[in-house]
Write a protein that holds these residues in place. Sequence first.
Motif, PDB file in Angstrom:
ATOM      1  N   SER A  77       0.861  -1.066  -0.011  1.00 30.39           N
ATOM      2  CA  SER A  77      -0.174  -0.008  -0.068  1.00 30.39           C
ATOM      3  C   SER A  77       1.012   1.347   0.051  1.00 30.39           C
ATOM      4  O   SER A  77       2.124   1.057   0.071  1.00 30.39           O
ATOM      5  CB  SER A  77      -1.006  -0.078   1.082  1.00 30.39           C
ATOM      6  N   VAL A  78       0.236   2.416  -0.155  1.00 26.59           N
ATOM      7  CA  VAL A  78       0.742   3.668  -0.123  1.00 26.59           C
ATOM      8  C   VAL A  78       0.560   4.425   0.921  1.00 26.59           C
ATOM      9  O   VAL A  78      -0.517   4.566   1.580  1.00 26.59           O
ATOM     10  CB  VAL A  78       0.411   4.401  -1.335  1.00 26.59           C
ATOM     11  N   ALA A 201      -2.934  -5.761   3.373  1.00 26.34           N
ATOM     12  CA  ALA A 201      -1.612  -5.243   3.000  1.00 26.34           C
ATOM     13  C   ALA A 201      -1.825  -3.667   3.671  1.00 26.34           C
ATOM     14  O   ALA A 201      -0.836  -3.010   4.159  1.00 26.34           O
ATOM     15  CB  ALA A 201      -1.245  -5.013   1.628  1.00 26.34           C
ATOM     16  N   CYS A 202      -2.899  -3.200   3.710  1.00 21.15           N
ATOM     17  CA  CYS A 202      -3.184  -1.698   3.936  1.00 21.15           C
ATOM     18  C   CYS A 202      -3.091  -1.359   5.523  1.00 21.15           C
ATOM     19  O   CYS A 202      -2.980  -0.374   5.610  1.00 21.15           O
ATOM     20  CB  CYS A 202      -4.668  -1.454   3.320  1.00 21.15           C
ATOM     21  N   PRO A 203      -3.603  -2.116   6.468  1.00 22.34           N
ATOM     22  CA  PRO A 203      -3.865  -1.602   7.774  1.00 22.34           C
ATOM     23  C   PRO A 203      -2.507  -1.340   8.388  1.00 22.34           C
ATOM     24  O   PRO A 203      -2.218  -0.448   9.265  1.00 22.34           O
ATOM     25  CB  PRO A 203      -4.549  -2.631   8.679  1.00 22.34           C
ATOM     26  N   GLY A 204      -1.456  -2.456   8.276  1.00 18.73           N
ATOM     27  CA  GLY A 204       0.141  -2.308   9.128  1.00 18.73           C
ATOM     28  C   GLY A 204       0.429  -1.051   9.466  1.00 18.73           C
ATOM     29  O   GLY A 204       0.404  -0.957  10.873  1.00 18.73           O
ATOM     30  N   THR A 391      -7.463   0.243  -5.513  1.00 18.25           N
ATOM     31  CA  THR A 391      -6.243  -0.715  -5.625  1.00 18.25           C
ATOM     32  C   THR A 391      -5.621  -0.429  -7.197  1.00 18.25           C
ATOM     33  O   THR A 391      -6.321  -0.291  -7.878  1.00 18.25           O
ATOM     34  CB  THR A 391      -6.494  -2.259  -5.683  1.00 18.25           C
ATOM     35  N   PHE A 392      -4.286  -0.268  -7.113  1.00 21.23           N
ATOM     36  CA  PHE A 392      -3.646   0.182  -8.452  1.00 21.23           C
ATOM     37  C   PHE A 392      -2.623  -1.339  -8.858  1.00 21.23           C
ATOM     38  O   PHE A 392      -2.388  -2.107  -7.751  1.00 21.23           O
ATOM     39  CB  PHE A 392      -2.758   1.303  -8.126  1.00 21.23           C
ATOM     40  N   SER A 393      -2.004  -1.304  -9.629  1.00 24.86           N
ATOM     41  CA  SER A 393      -0.990  -2.394 -10.002  1.00 24.86           C
ATOM     42  C   SER A 393       0.292  -1.687  -9.602  1.00 24.86           C
ATOM     43  O   SER A 393       0.546  -0.564  -9.276  1.00 24.86           O
ATOM     44  CB  SER A 393      -0.960  -2.578 -11.530  1.00 24.86           C
ATOM     45  N   LEU A 394       1.423  -2.416  -9.445  1.00 25.15           N
ATOM     46  CA  LEU A 394       2.374  -2.260  -9.008  1.00 25.15           C
ATOM     47  C   LEU A 394       3.243  -1.047 -10.005  1.00 25.15           C
ATOM     48  O   LEU A 394       3.835  -0.175  -9.955  1.00 25.15           O
ATOM     49  CB  LEU A 394       3.699  -3.236  -9.168  1.00 25.15           C
ATOM     50  N   GLU A 395       2.638  -1.463 -11.374  1.00 22.52           N
ATOM     51  CA  GLU A 395       3.151  -0.399 -12.443  1.00 22.52           C
ATOM     52  C   GLU A 395       2.606   0.957 -12.390  1.00 22.52           C
ATOM     53  O   GLU A 395       2.924   1.870 -12.954  1.00 22.52           O
ATOM     54  CB  GLU A 395       2.633  -0.830 -13.868  1.00 22.52           C
ATOM     55  N   GLN A 396       1.416   0.995 -11.547  1.00 25.73           N
ATOM     56  CA  GLN A 396       0.540   2.148 -11.294  1.00 25.73           C
ATOM     57  C   GLN A 396       0.956   2.907  -9.926  1.00 25.73           C
ATOM     58  O   GLN A 396       0.458   3.922  -9.543  1.00 25.73           O
ATOM     59  CB  GLN A 396      -0.740   2.169 -11.472  1.00 25.73           C
ATOM     60  N   LYS A 412      -7.430   3.820   2.836  1.00 29.90           N
ATOM     61  CA  LYS A 412      -6.084   3.458   2.096  1.00 29.90           C
ATOM     62  C   LYS A 412      -6.045   3.133   0.568  1.00 29.90           C
ATOM     63  O   LYS A 412      -7.096   2.549   0.342  1.00 29.90           O
ATOM     64  CB  LYS A 412      -5.545   2.317   3.047  1.00 29.90           C
ATOM     65  N   VAL A 413      -4.995   3.289   0.125  1.00 31.55           N
ATOM     66  CA  VAL A 413      -4.667   2.988  -1.338  1.00 31.55           C
ATOM     67  C   VAL A 413      -4.014   1.789  -1.435  1.00 31.55           C
ATOM     68  O   VAL A 413      -2.625   1.816  -0.976  1.00 31.55           O
ATOM     69  CB  VAL A 413      -4.260   4.234  -2.108  1.00 31.55           C
TER      70      VAL A 413
END
Length: 445
Positions: A77-78, A201-204, A391-396, A412-413
């Motif tokens: 996540s970002v 993946a997002c909460p951490g 949700t985005f791809s790794l490329e994005q 979260k994104v």
Amino acid sequence: MSTDQILDAIMSGKSEDVAKIDVPESYRAIVVREEDQDMFAGLASRDKDPRKSLHLQEVPTPELGPGEAQIAVMASSVNYNTVWTSIFEPISTFGFLKRYGKTSELAKRHDLPYHIVGSDLAGVVLRVGPGVSKWKPGDEVVAHCLSVELEDPQGHSDTMLDPQQRIWGFETNFGGLADMATVKSNQLMPKPAHLSWEEAACPGLVNSTAYRQLVSKNGAAMKQGDVVVIWGASGGLGSYATQMALNGGAIPVCVVSSPEKAEICRSMGAELVIDRNAEGYKFWKDDSTQDVGEWKRFGSKIRELTGGDDPDIVFEHPGRETFGASVYVTKRGGTIVTCASTSGYMHEYDNRYLWMNLKRIVGSHFANYREAWEANRLIARGLIQPTLSKTFSLEQTGDAALEVHRNLHQGKVGVLCLAPEEDLGVRDQDTRDALGEKIHRFRNK
């Protein structure tokens, strides 16, 4: 061995297949480059574009050290620290990597002309280094972002006080926005079985940060009945604070910036919401003068909503823009607990309202392992919900970082890394079904 073969082994669901994998010599990762660190010189922060500085490139797999684990990253996540890294503010992160690289022979790996970013992941253990006994290949995990050495005594009552405390993927290399990541084994926690990879993946980072800041004795030590003002209550950090306040019997006053964000807070169960843009609050008359009248108006609004109560706790993270107001509105003997500073680090407030009213300012930064574990347990038990909105791809990843930078996101994104599509990785469908739409509350908002 390619990452495609890693994905096939993980998708088979057989841990013994994962244990047989030879880790590839290189993998895809999102990086910033040292040669680019002056590329935004002279530009205002808002005009700096993460899409220009975040690059997807092949990187060599680092040597695995004692007490470490190599993780196949299904999703990440970002966070704001990724945005800060991408725009080289407040300083370039290559200074962190150089200083870390000087601490030991093993740490030299981190001092590279590129920085693999990302401070969250959900994935599968591929291999572990010497001395690791709690985790094994095939384990499905999430990672918190506290990296500590614990060679100094200061960290042994609270690991956040370790002089060698760093945030993985921000102050260290080999972060989570990649097909693989290298972490210390004491960063790992069990993946909540009812969540998909991208949800897990997002909460951490933000969930652990909110837990320490609001609930832990190291933060505000919130109790039942406390009135808690939460800035950015529908955002990545505030959305978890709002849920924790509600779960803990507190009374959240959610401060947001749009009707859509207000509605998200109400959907979480919050009843007291302030749309700061609709109310027209302007806490600064100009760049150097705050407006005390606006502080008073904000405090009056809070009392109007609460039936006359001032906040016991103000959950601060915007920083410069709001800090003077936060100190002013907090009740006598109350607590302003602060982390980050997304609107600026140089806070200004009128100290008379702090000292003469016996208020406290508490600095809070991420969480220790126990706090992160307890926060993850709330997720695993379905008491706190992920706040994934998109949700985005790794490329994005550059596009994802731009949304966070411009505050265009809710919650979260997420970013898919090895996972080929969304909604994979759910192992406990019964719990998921019981929670229903709560898990999807932030989607498409």
